[in-house]
Design an enzyme around this catalytic site. Structure first.
Site, short mmCIF file in Angstrom:
data_model
loop_
_atom_site.label_atom_id
_atom_site.label_comp_id
_atom_site.label_asym_id
_atom_site.label_seq_id
_atom_site.Cartn_x
_atom_site.Cartn_y
_atom_site.Cartn_z
N LYS A 116 39.62 37.61 21.55
CA LYS A 116 39.72 39.06 21.37
C LYS A 116 38.55 39.71 22.09
O LYS A 116 37.39 39.52 21.71
CB LYS A 116 39.68 39.42 19.88
CG LYS A 116 40.88 38.87 19.11
CD LYS A 116 40.75 39.15 17.61
CE LYS A 116 41.93 38.55 16.84
NZ LYS A 116 41.78 38.73 15.38
N LYS B 210 36.46 42.91 23.41
CA LYS B 210 36.20 44.34 23.19
C LYS B 210 36.01 45.04 24.53
O LYS B 210 35.39 44.50 25.45
CB LYS B 210 34.94 44.50 22.35
CG LYS B 210 35.09 43.97 20.93
CD LYS B 210 33.77 44.11 20.17
CE LYS B 210 33.90 43.51 18.77
NZ LYS B 210 32.59 43.50 18.07
N GLU C 192 40.45 35.69 37.06
CA GLU C 192 41.46 34.76 36.54
C GLU C 192 42.72 35.50 36.08
O GLU C 192 43.07 35.51 34.88
CB GLU C 192 40.87 33.90 35.42
CG GLU C 192 39.73 33.03 35.93
CD GLU C 192 39.16 32.06 34.90
OE1 GLU C 192 39.65 32.05 33.76
OE2 GLU C 192 38.23 31.31 35.26
N GLN D 198 41.79 27.11 38.32
CA GLN D 198 42.24 25.95 39.11
C GLN D 198 43.72 25.63 38.86
O GLN D 198 44.24 25.89 37.78
CB GLN D 198 41.39 24.73 38.78
CG GLN D 198 41.52 24.25 37.36
CD GLN D 198 40.31 23.43 36.94
OE1 GLN D 198 39.18 23.80 37.18
NE2 GLN D 198 40.54 22.30 36.31
N LEU E 5 48.95 32.24 43.06
CA LEU E 5 48.20 32.25 44.31
C LEU E 5 49.14 32.36 45.51
O LEU E 5 48.87 33.11 46.45
CB LEU E 5 47.35 30.98 44.42
CG LEU E 5 46.53 30.84 45.70
CD1 LEU E 5 45.53 31.98 45.83
CD2 LEU E 5 45.80 29.50 45.74
N ARG F 249 34.77 22.22 24.72
CA ARG F 249 34.85 22.02 23.27
C ARG F 249 35.20 20.58 22.88
O ARG F 249 35.06 20.20 21.72
CB ARG F 249 35.87 22.99 22.67
CG ARG F 249 35.39 24.44 22.74
CD ARG F 249 36.50 25.45 22.54
NE ARG F 249 36.13 26.75 23.11
CZ ARG F 249 36.97 27.67 23.50
NH1 ARG F 249 38.26 27.46 23.38
NH2 ARG F 249 36.55 28.81 24.00
N GLU G 244 33.78 30.81 41.20
CA GLU G 244 33.10 30.61 39.91
C GLU G 244 33.27 29.15 39.55
O GLU G 244 34.38 28.62 39.60
CB GLU G 244 33.72 31.50 38.84
CG GLU G 244 33.10 31.32 37.45
CD GLU G 244 33.88 32.05 36.36
OE1 GLU G 244 34.13 33.26 36.51
OE2 GLU G 244 34.26 31.37 35.37
N GLY H 231 32.79 28.34 28.18
CA GLY H 231 31.37 28.66 27.97
C GLY H 231 30.45 27.47 28.14
O GLY H 231 29.24 27.58 27.89
#
Length: 541
Positions: free
Chosen positions: A155, A157, A221, A267, A276, A300, A337, A344
């Protein structure tokens, strides 16, 4: 482009015999092998990359609250950024598509004067006072946790930013000597689902009035827009949106010949490149270079073993070839990137010594397979894959990047290993001309950089035609020993822990001179740069 795919198939087959060679990169199984021999081709340049090949990003999440943009006035951060030039500075990421320019009609600084003396005084005047820097750093730690939770929940903001934030960003890039690329919001859409350029034109008009020299991107993205914002934009429409932005830039006195990069797709997965492909059909003519994003693993659920697994590292070659064969010949391809793990980063891994294996191998492989620029996520911003810690002190990947900048030139050469096969872990090698801007080395010098993903030390024997060359060795190892060494957030160069001397001074990065003819010793779990000072490579003169 079909030949690239064939080459990958051949590579996979060769791997079964314990030896793998991909252009300038060589992978060898060495679990029981203590010595390898290397051949170096000093007579042909395989590829050339942009001199800003290793570039960096500031994540747009820094702008979630405008006050945190003041961290860019930290003298320490400026010092670290300046040491990485020449480089692009990309400002973007997920948050860019939830940001809107909201001018307040106030000017943060007087109009810039182009003279270097005035610019120098401006950079000094904008420096952040220590007490304010310390307070912002403490508050940023809490802000990062909030942003991570936003990422986990999916979510996002919406955020507004003013001229003040733009001024701070541009001042940082300009005072550091970085070439700024600003990511515009592509999720501002009309009722017909075309890009609404009104807000971008407002921002462009402001930047133009300030004579800010910069390049542009549109969107981040786009293949995940439906998941993140409930909006679907197909490749054909996205291409038309870029053509629209290109036309706006063409009409600008300041930006008519500026760079426009995109579409910043993630990717390829499951061999699907629909977005793409559609984008390139309608928008290829509008972009200066085609950009895409790459991460090896999910932050993760990854592990230490993934960061040292040659099979994980080799997945990058497949992804590069999939992208490159989609893009028309002559159009440059960038990793717009990239880092180790998406989501993260991987906590306790992406900001430690072990992350350097993924980072250095990516730099070597990307240059060899034809990518022109690689933009590291992130210099500063949320996540755990940054180059500086919460105190803005450099982490291991920063020092690795700094050494790469100092020693590695844009000309990619070929290295090949000559040895018998072995059962398991690899050494990976790359060869470039030495950075010619480094006045310390004479013309014709070459830089060999190597990664040892194995716990055992390996000895590297160079070919006879380089036997008379003096070698300068820069060996990077964890600053800690034992089981926790790979998790260290400090790094040693030739046995000395690397730290800033003070907030404005980096330590000298000194190599260790080896006598001619001496074999190279690469310790277990380490990476190293070897400068062959008297290699006299004709293509490096």
């Amino acid at each position: 482009m079909k030949s690239a795919a064939t080459a990958v198939s051949t590579i996979v087959a060769l791997a079964l015999f314990g030896s793998l060679c991909v252009g300038a990169k060589t992978v060898i199984s060495v679990d029981d092998v203590q010595s390898i021999r290397v051949d170096l081709d000093l007579f042909r340049v395989a590829r050339r990359v942009d001199e800003r090949f290793l570039s960096v990003a500031i994540d747009a999440s820094l702008l979630a609250q405008e006050k945190f943009m003041n961290l860019l006035n930290s003298p320490k951060l400026r010092t670290l950024a300046k040491a990485l030039i020449p480089a692009f500075l990309r400002f973007g990421g997920t948050k860019q598509d939830f940001m809107k320019f909201n001018p307040r009609g106030r000017y943060f600084q007087a109009r810039d004067n182009s003279s270097s003396a005035v610019q120098g005084k401006l950079c000094e005047r904008l420096e952040l006072p220590p007490f304010l820097e310390n307070r912002l750093k403490q508050e940023w730690v809490l802000q990062s946790k909030t942003l991570l939770q936003e990422e986990l929940e999916g979510k996002y903001k919406k955020t507004k930013f003013s001229e003040y934030a733009v001024d701070l960003l541009y001042a940082f890039a300009n005072c550091s000597g970085l070439d700024l690329i600003f990511g515009l919001n592509a999720l501002l859409r009309t009722s017909e689902n075309t890009w609404n350029s009104t807000n971008a034109e407002l921002l462009l008009k402001y930047c133009e009035s300030r004579q800010y020299v910069m390049s542009w991107e549109l969107g981040n993205e786009p293949n995940s827009y439906e998941k993140k914002a409930g909006i679907r934009v197909d490749g054909y429409q996205l291409g038309q949106d870029f053509v629209h932005l290109h036309q706006i830039l063409q009409e600008s006195v300041v930006y008519h010949s500026t760079g426009l990069y995109g579409p910043d797709v993630s990717q390829p997965r499951d061999h699907r490149k629909d977005l793409l492909t559609g984008f390139l059909e309608t928008g290829a003519k509008a972009i200066t270079a085609c950009t895409w994003h790459h991460y090896y693993v999910n932050g993760r659920d990854t592990s230490l073993e993934d960061f040292l697994d040659p099979e994980v590292l080799d997945t990058l070659a497949t992804k590069i070839n999939e992208i490159v064969e989609s893009v028309s010949p002559g159009k440059k391809v960038w990793l717009g990137e990239t880092s180790s793990a998406y989501g993260g980063g991987a906590v306790g891994l992406s900001d430690t010594f072990v992350a350097g294996f993924m980072w250095l191998d990516k730099l070597g492989l990307a240059a060899e397979l034809g990518l022109d620029v690689v933009i590291r996520q992130v210099l500063i911003g949320s996540g755990t894959y940054h180059l500086v810690d919460d105190n803005l002190d450099p982490l291991p990947d920063y020092w690795l990047s700094l050494l790469y900048k100092k020693l590695v030139g844009p000309e990619v050469l070929k290295a090949q290993v000559l040895m018998n096969s072995g059962p398991k872990k690899p050494i990976r090698l790359y060869l470039h001309c030495t950075n010619r801007k480094s006045t310390h080395y004479r013309p014709g010098a070459v830089t060999l950089f190597a990664l040892n993903l194995n716990k055992n030390e390996v000895t590297i024997s160079l070919p006879a035609h380089t036997a008379n060359s003096t070698i300068e060795a820069f060996v990077l190892q964890s600053a800690e020993t034992g089981e926790q060494s790979l998790y260290s957030r400090s790094v040693e160069l030739n046995g000395q822990v690397l730290r800033m001397v003070d907030d404005r001074t980096l330590p000298p990065l000194k190599g260790r001179e080896l006598p001619p003819g001496e074999r190279l010793k690469l310790p277990g779990f380490s990476f190293a740069f070897y400068v062959l000072i008297e290699a006299q490579a004709p293509v490096c003169k």
